[in-house]
Design an enzyme around this catalytic site. Structure first.
Site, PDB file in Angstrom:
ATOM      1  N   ALA A 143     -17.546  27.722  -6.973  1.00 27.14           N
ATOM      2  CA  ALA A 143     -17.009  26.630  -7.811  1.00 27.14           C
ATOM      3  C   ALA A 143     -15.495  26.711  -7.924  1.00 27.14           C
ATOM      4  CB  ALA A 143     -17.663  26.675  -9.195  1.00 27.14           C
ATOM      5  N   GLY A 144     -14.863  27.342  -6.945  1.00 27.60           N
ATOM      6  CA  GLY A 144     -13.396  27.400  -6.923  1.00 27.60           C
ATOM      7  C   GLY A 144     -12.822  26.055  -6.480  1.00 27.60           C
ATOM      8  N   GLU A 145     -11.550  26.098  -6.091  1.00 30.89           N
ATOM      9  CA  GLU A 145     -10.865  24.843  -5.746  1.00 30.89           C
ATOM     10  C   GLU A 145     -11.518  24.152  -4.535  1.00 30.89           C
ATOM     11  OE1 GLU A 145      -6.376  23.364  -4.603  1.00 30.89           O
ATOM     12  OE2 GLU A 145      -6.695  25.430  -5.244  1.00 30.89           O
ATOM     13  N   THR A 148       0.869  -1.188   0.000  1.00 32.72           N
ATOM     14  CA  THR A 148       0.000   0.000   0.000  1.00 32.72           C
ATOM     15  C   THR A 148       0.898   1.228   0.000  1.00 32.72           C
ATOM     16  OG1 THR A 148      -0.073   0.303   2.379  1.00 32.72           O
ATOM     17  CG2 THR A 148      -1.619  -1.299   1.460  1.00 32.72           C
ATOM     18  N   CYS A 149       0.301   2.401   0.109  1.00 34.31           N
ATOM     19  CA  CYS A 149       1.102   3.634   0.190  1.00 34.31           C
ATOM     20  C   CYS A 149       2.102   3.570   1.338  1.00 34.31           C
ATOM     21  CB  CYS A 149       0.199   4.836   0.444  1.00 34.31           C
ATOM     22  SG  CYS A 149      -0.588   5.454  -1.009  1.00 34.31           S
TER      23      CYS A 149
END
Lengths: 278, 493
Positions: free
Chosen positions: B206-208, B66-67
């Site tokens: 609707a920004g980041e 995994t990570c």
């Protein structure tokens, strides 16, 4: 058999108390054992309770509704039955502690109070009576459940408004779900009580003289009107959940108060033993 | 009989158990090293196949990558029990492994089993109790099974570890509560309005940050999703991505009548939602309205929280929920450790019972071999009736001789490593009977070795290959090709 039934009747409050403790452990500690056992334990206790009621009915050859102690016992059982259905529906056992905190005193009072002796009314052996009292019990049990959910609603509402994210926030079902359950249980109770009143009035007027003067009828109509107005306000004017919860909690307190007054102060024809009332 | 008979976990611990765990994880290695030794799903399956094919000493193999970890679980034959197995995992990158030997650990016997239990229960993850790891352990098991790496020992180990993980999640609160701001926002909304699948959600901005919130909310599957933004184009773009409806900020008063949850993240310098506006929206409304304000400065006037039926939560509240939940999970660790030890005991008992069966089978086979060779030698020239009589006589003697030791082994003797070792030595049993490669339970305790300074003399029976060459080619050895740690592999990463 009487001796065995007496022992079982004395055991029931103890079993309900144990169930309360188990639900409380689940609520406060989230314990694995409690999580696995709360529902089976309560279901088992309810089945024992049903067994006791059935055996008592067979033993007495009548509905076990002659006096206050018998009514309290059946009311406790009805509340548990309504709760178990709701728990299965919601898949959330964390509300059980609040219900059991209501049921255990009912069961304890039923066991501790001394039943009034004497011959019982012949009315107890009629089918109409059974139908009438079953509906009335279902109504009051539903109002009790509605009141408990209204109480939980107000607790969670307070926690959310205070931005307090502790046990109450963590354990209780969502606020709007509690609101719906409060409304739903009250609706069932209202329908059942309405039918109980209709059956009682149409049948009682024929067999009981001075039927309209009975204070029990008046107080029942007061409770019925309180719940009816709450439901109407919600359906017609979209009364929000919080005032509705306050109203239903008040309605239940009025119902409890009316039962207490009937037992202590007022005279009622709802008397099925030599010297007691129901 | 030794005291280990009373403790199957200890009794079954030891080199002959044959279970080895070798690898590295977030506690010992940095992210570059973890990435260098990470396996994709295909690579893990190929690794299992290659190890089994090329290394006769390895009976079972699986890898959890995994990570935050790459850990191999191997069951080796008794004769291989003292062998160093790290090179099996590192393969062509053994030089890199050698340079970072302190990052690798090898655990033997029940210490190795315990590691898998802890991993599956989320005790070894960055965010304790995270749920993703159980799925990753299950994936590793499926991959290894398809590649032929799962035998009885690893089968039982994986099943027991997954069972322990399920128990820890149902019997404790290790997995309860949101531990990220995004999930805390969802949980808060759900706590007020209930299941979002039946509710309408409005994302404002609707920004980041707004886009991230919208994507997270989409995963909850709301009945309808509305996106409002100052410019309609950006709102439409995000609405297309999350399957919602777009609108401008002018439409907010109308949109608010349709929705139950508002997540707002605009860059407006003044509040977008004011108390008079929301009071009007709440008029004649029985359902609650929740605002999650993740904008800086705030989009929602805090006074809205005072209105009946409206709830406003900002970053401070979300942050507090996350911190509370993380500390509660920490408090649950001892309960989960107890579950791990219980399940480990159960696994150890199973191993001990397997080893009992193995020793008994080997003992019977040994006696039967001797009996047959003697009968064959003595019965030459005898009549059929005489042969029958010799057969019955020798069989009876062998059975009577074996009765007492077999009973003793069945009644717990086989869980005593000293007894098993004595039986093996006395009767020259080689430990390779049908009881399985991991059969037997003799001697020693589990060990947990850091590979600091250890040599890497072997390479899994296959020649190391250049780290950058593609995996899966003919004649390739164990492929520990560097891989980006993103995608589907990674516990919480």
């Amino acid at each position: 058999m009487n001796h065995a039934l007496d022992i079982l009747a004395a055991l029931l409050p103890l079993l309900y108390a144990l169930c309360s403790v188990n639900y409380a452990v689940l609520f406060f500690r989230g314990s694995g054992f409690a999580r696995r056992t709360v529902t089976p334990f309560l279901l088992g206790t309810a089945l024992l309770h049903i067994g006791l009621v059935v055996l008592r009915s067979v033993d007495l050859s009548r509905c076990p509704l002659a006096d206050f102690t018998e009514i309290l016992s059946l009311l406790a059982l009805a509340v548990v039955a309504v709760y178990l259905v709701l728990e299965a529906q919601q898949k959330n056992p964390y509300t059980g502690m609040f219900i059991l905190f209501l049921v255990t005193p009912l069961a304890a009072l039923s066991a501790l109070l001394v039943p009034r002796p004497g011959p019982t009314s012949e009315l107890l052996r009629t089918a109409w009576f059974g139908f009438h009292t079953t509906l009335a019990l279902l109504g009051y049990a539903s109002f009790a459940v509605s009141a408990v959910y209204a109480f939980m609603f107000l607790l969670l509402h307070h926690a959310l408004k205070q931005r307090s994210f502790g046990l109450i926030f963590d354990r209780l079902p969502p606020l709007d779900v509690l609101g719906r359950m409060t409304f739903g249980a009250a609706s069932i109770g209202f329908v059942a009580l309405t039918l109980a009143i209709v059956v009682g009035v149409s049948w009682g007027a024929k067999v009981v003289p001075d039927f309209w003067r009975d204070p029990k009828l008046h107080l029942t109509l007061l409770v019925w009107a309180l719940y009816g107005s709450g439901l109407l306000l919600r359906i017609r004017f979209r009364l929000p959940n919080r005032p509705l919860a306050v109203l239903f909690l008040t309605g239940f307190l009025v119902a409890v108060l009316s039962v207490w007054m009937l037992q202590t102060v007022l005279r009622t024809f709802h008397t099925f033993t030599a010297g007691g009332g129901a | 009989m030794s005291a280990d008979t009373q403790n199957p976990a200890r009794a079954a611990t030891g080199s002959v158990l044959g279970l080895h765990q070798v690898g590295l994880n977030l506690h010992s290695a940095n992210s570059e090293l973890l990435e260098a030794f990470a396996f994709s799903g295909d690579e893990a399956a190929r690794w299992v196949e290659t190890v089994l094919l090329r290394d006769s000493g390895v009976r079972e193999a699986a890898v959890i990558s995994t990570c935050n970890r790459t850990e191999a679980y191997l069951v080796v034959a008794e004769s291989e029990s003292s062998r160093e197995l790290l090179p099996l995992l590192t393969g062509p990158r053994s030089d890199l492994a050698h340079r970072n030997s302190g990052a690798f650990a090898e655990r033997v016997g029940l210490d190795g089993a315990r590691q898998m239990f802890r991993v599956a229960c989320g005790l070894d993850s960055i965010v304790v109790g995270e749920a993703q790891i159980l799925g990753q352990v299950r994936d590793a098991y499926e991959l290894a099974k398809r590649a032929g790496g799962i035998g009885p020992v690893l089968e039982r180990l994986f099943q027991s570890a997954m069972h322990a993980a399920k128990r820890s999640r149902s019997e404790t609160e290790i997995g309860r509560g949101s531990v990220s701001v995004a999930s805390a926002a969802c949980d808060l909304a759900i706590k007020v309005v209930g299941d979002l699948k039946k509710r309408n959600v409005l994302v404002v901005g609707a920004g980041e940050t707004g886009s991230l919130a919208a994507r997270h909310l989409k995963a909850e599957g709301p009945a309808a999703m509305l996106i409002a933004n100052r410019t309609l184009e950006k709102a439409e773009e995000l609405a297309r991505e999350v399957g919602g409806r777009a609108a401008t900020l002018d439409a907010l008063p109308t949109l608010l009548r349709e929705v139950d949850v508002v997540v707002t993240a605009t860059s407006s310098p003044v509040p977008v939602f004011t108390q008079p506006m929301i009071r009007e929206v709440l008029r004649g409304r029985s359902r609650s309205l929740v605002f999650v304000d993740i904008a800086i400065p705030r989009d929602v006037d805090p006074k809205i929280h005072d209105l009946d039926g409206a709830f406003v939560y900002g970053m401070e509240a979300l942050d507090r929920i996350v911190k509370d939940n993380l500390s509660r999970r920490q408090r649950e660790i001892p309960k989960v450790e107890s579950i791990v030890e219980e399940e480990l005991q159960s696994y150890a008992r199973w191993l001990a019972s397997r080893s009992a069966g193995s020793v008994i089978v080997e003992l019977r086979e040994r006696f039967e071999t001797v009996r047959r060779s003697e009968v064959e030698r003595m019965a030459r020239g005898a009549s059929a009736a005489e042969q029958e009589m010799i057969e019955r006589l020798t069989r009876g003697i062998v059975n009577k001789l074996l009765h007492a030791p077999t009973s003793h082994l069945r009644n717990g003797g086989a869980s005593d490593p000293d007894t098993v070792e004595l039986v093996r030595q006395l009767f020259q049993l080689n430990g390779d009977a049908s009881g399985g490669a991991a059969g037997g339970a003799v001697g020693g305790t589990g060990r947990d070795t850091n590979h600091s300074g250890s040599s890497s003399s072997t390479s899994a029976g296959s020649g190391p290959r250049a780290g950058n060459s593609p995996p899966g080619g003919a004649g390739q050895g164990i492929d520990a090709r560097p891989r980006h740690a993103g995608g589907s592999i990674g516990d919480g990463g």
